[in-house]
Design a protein around this motif. Structure first.
Motif, mmCIF file in Angstrom:
data_model
loop_
_atom_site.group_PDB
_atom_site.id
_atom_site.type_symbol
_atom_site.label_atom_id
_atom_site.label_comp_id
_atom_site.label_asym_id
_atom_site.label_seq_id
_atom_site.Cartn_x
_atom_site.Cartn_y
_atom_site.Cartn_z
ATOM 1 N N ALA A 1 -12.755 -9.430 -3.407
ATOM 2 C CA ALA A 1 -12.528 -9.679 -1.979
ATOM 3 C C ALA A 1 -11.042 -9.623 -1.667
ATOM 4 O O ALA A 1 -10.191 -9.834 -2.545
ATOM 5 C CB ALA A 1 -13.086 -11.048 -1.590
ATOM 6 N N SER A 2 -10.722 -9.340 -0.420
ATOM 7 C CA SER A 2 -9.322 -9.388 0.010
ATOM 8 C C SER A 2 -8.770 -10.793 -0.210
ATOM 9 O O SER A 2 -9.496 -11.785 -0.132
ATOM 10 C CB SER A 2 -9.227 -9.014 1.485
ATOM 11 N N SER A 3 -7.460 -10.870 -0.468
ATOM 12 C CA SER A 3 -6.832 -12.151 -0.764
ATOM 13 C C SER A 3 -5.398 -12.127 -0.252
ATOM 14 O O SER A 3 -4.674 -11.150 -0.475
ATOM 15 C CB SER A 3 -6.854 -12.406 -2.272
ATOM 16 N N SER A 4 -4.984 -13.186 0.419
ATOM 17 C CA SER A 4 -3.636 -13.256 0.965
ATOM 18 C C SER A 4 -2.597 -13.160 -0.154
ATOM 19 O O SER A 4 -2.569 -13.987 -1.075
ATOM 20 C CB SER A 4 -3.456 -14.576 1.720
ATOM 21 N N GLY A 5 -1.749 -12.138 -0.084
ATOM 22 C CA GLY A 5 -0.719 -11.949 -1.096
ATOM 23 C C GLY A 5 -1.269 -11.703 -2.481
ATOM 24 O O GLY A 5 -0.532 -11.787 -3.472
ATOM 25 N N ASN A 6 -2.562 -11.411 -2.587
ATOM 26 C CA ASN A 6 -3.254 -11.278 -3.874
ATOM 27 C C ASN A 6 -3.055 -12.522 -4.742
ATOM 28 O O ASN A 6 -3.050 -12.452 -5.966
ATOM 29 C CB ASN A 6 -2.796 -10.025 -4.627
ATOM 30 N N MET A 7 -2.891 -13.688 -4.079
ATOM 31 C CA MET A 7 -2.720 -14.933 -4.829
ATOM 32 C C MET A 7 -4.038 -15.472 -5.350
ATOM 33 O O MET A 7 -4.062 -16.290 -6.268
ATOM 34 C CB MET A 7 -2.030 -15.986 -3.950
ATOM 35 N N ILE B 1 -4.875 -20.777 4.061
ATOM 36 C CA ILE B 1 -4.873 -19.533 3.285
ATOM 37 C C ILE B 1 -5.913 -19.617 2.168
ATOM 38 O O ILE B 1 -6.707 -18.689 1.957
ATOM 39 C CB ILE B 1 -3.473 -19.263 2.702
ATOM 40 N N GLY B 2 -5.917 -20.742 1.440
ATOM 41 C CA GLY B 2 -6.893 -20.916 0.368
ATOM 42 C C GLY B 2 -8.313 -20.943 0.880
ATOM 43 O O GLY B 2 -9.228 -20.395 0.244
ATOM 44 N N ALA B 3 -8.520 -21.580 2.033
ATOM 45 C CA ALA B 3 -9.866 -21.655 2.610
ATOM 46 C C ALA B 3 -10.371 -20.276 3.005
ATOM 47 O O ALA B 3 -11.551 -19.941 2.799
ATOM 48 C CB ALA B 3 -9.857 -22.587 3.817
ATOM 49 N N ILE B 4 -9.495 -19.460 3.567
ATOM 50 C CA ILE B 4 -9.894 -18.097 3.937
ATOM 51 C C ILE B 4 -10.189 -17.280 2.686
ATOM 52 O O ILE B 4 -11.205 -16.565 2.613
ATOM 53 C CB ILE B 4 -8.805 -17.428 4.796
#
Length: 259
Positions: free
Chosen positions: A36-42, A106-109
Motif C-alpha cells: 500500500a502507499s505510505s507517507s514517505g515510505n516510512m 500519518i500512522g493512522a492513514i
C-alpha cells in the motif's frame, strides 16, 4: 474473480466457519499490506495477528461484544506505529519529530491503507472480513490487551475467516453524491433528498428487520433513518466519550507533544 467484481462484491461477513486459516493463506493476504502507499515510505504501522482463543475472549467486550470476535479464527489489528521509526532515529542519532498529533494521523492513514490492501487480498483468496469501529473507539483497552507500548495506537481492525454466510452487498450512496469536480460543490436540500433516498428506504427496512434493533427503535420513538443513526446508534454522549478516550490514549502513547 475479476478485480472490479471483487470490489463491487464486498460485504461484511459476521458469521464464520470454525476452520482455521492456514499460514500460507494468511501470509499471502498479509503480504499485500506493505504494498500500500505510505507517507514517505516510512510504513508507520504494525499489524497484530490474534488467533489465541483466550485473548480473543478478553477482546470480546472491548470490541462491543460482537460475536465475530469469537467466531472468526483470526483478528487483525492495524496500528499507527512510530515506535519502530523513533527507535531507528535514536540509533542513528537523528532528531525525533514524531511525538505529535500529525505523526499519529500519518500512522493512522498508513495503517488504514495497509488494512484495505490486506482486506482485498483476503477476499480474493475466498476469506471474509468485517471491519470493527470498536478498534479505535476502545483503543485504550485494546492497546492494553495487545501489550502496545508508547508510540503505538490501534486504529482499524477486522475479523478474518471462512464465510459461513453469503449476504448481499449493502447499498451505497450514489457516486454523483460523493464525487466533486475541481472544487467542492455544496449540497442543496434537493441534492440531499436525492442522495439519501435509497439509503433511507433500504436502511430503514434493514434495521426494522432485526428484532433487537426494531425494539430499540420503537422504544426510542424515532421515525426515520437519520434519527436511528443519532439517537440509537451513534449518540452525542457516546461520541464525546470515545473522543475523550482517544485523546487521552494519544497522550498516554506519546502522540500529544505540542512543544
Amino acid at each position: 474473480m475479476d478485480f472490479f467484481d471483487l470490489i463491487h462484491h464486498h460485504r461484511s461477513i459476521r458469521k464464520y466457519r470454525p476452520d482455521p486459516v492456514p499460514d500460507d493463506i494468511l501470509w499471502q493476504a498479509l503480504a499485500a499490506g506493505p504494498r500500500a502507499s505510505s507517507s514517505g515510505n516510512m510504513q508507520s504501522y504494525s499489524i497484530i495477528v490474534t488467533r489465541d482463543r483466550a485473548l480473543r475472549e478478553q477482546l470480546y467486550e472491548p470490541h462491543m461484544a460482537q460475536d465475530m470476535v469469537l467466531d472468526a479464527p483470526v483478528l487483525l489489528t492495524f496500528c499507527a506505529d512510530f515506535r519502530r521509526m523513533r527507535h531507528w532515529l535514536r540509533l542513528s542519532d537523528a532528531p525525533d519529530n514524531f511525538d505529535n498529533l500529525m505523526s499519529f494521523l500519518i500512522g493512522a492513514i498508513d495503517a488504514t491503507l495497509a488494512s484495505q490492501n490486506v482486506a482485498l487480498a483476503a477476499e480474493a483468496l475466498g476469506l471474509g472480513i468485517c471491519y470493527m469501529g470498536s478498534t479505535l473507539a476502545n483503543c485504550d483497552q485494546i492497546g492494553r490487551l495487545l501489550a502496545l507500548p508508547p508510540g503505538v495506537v490501534p486504529v482499524v481492525g477486522f475479523s478474518l475467516g471462512w464465510p459461513a454466510e453469503d449476504p448481499a452487498p449493502r447499498d451505497r450512496l450514489p457516486l454523483d453524491g460523493l464525487v466533486h469536480f475541481e472544487t467542492y460543490h455544496d449540497y442543496s436540500d434537493a441534492d440531499i433528498a436525492a442522495i439519501y433516498a435509497e439509503r433511507e428506504r433500504k436502511g430503514w427496512q434493514r434495521y426494522m428487520g432485526f428484532p433487537e434493533l426494531r425494539a430499540l427503535i420503537e422504544e426510542a420513538g424515532v421515525t426515520n433513518l437519520a434519527q436511528v443513526y443519532t439517537t440509537v446508534k451513534y449518540t452525542r454522549e457516546s461520541h464525546l466519550a470515545f473522543s475523550a478516550t482517544v485523546r487521552d490514549y494519544l497522550r498516554q502513547q506519546d502522540f500529544e507533544n505540542s512543544g
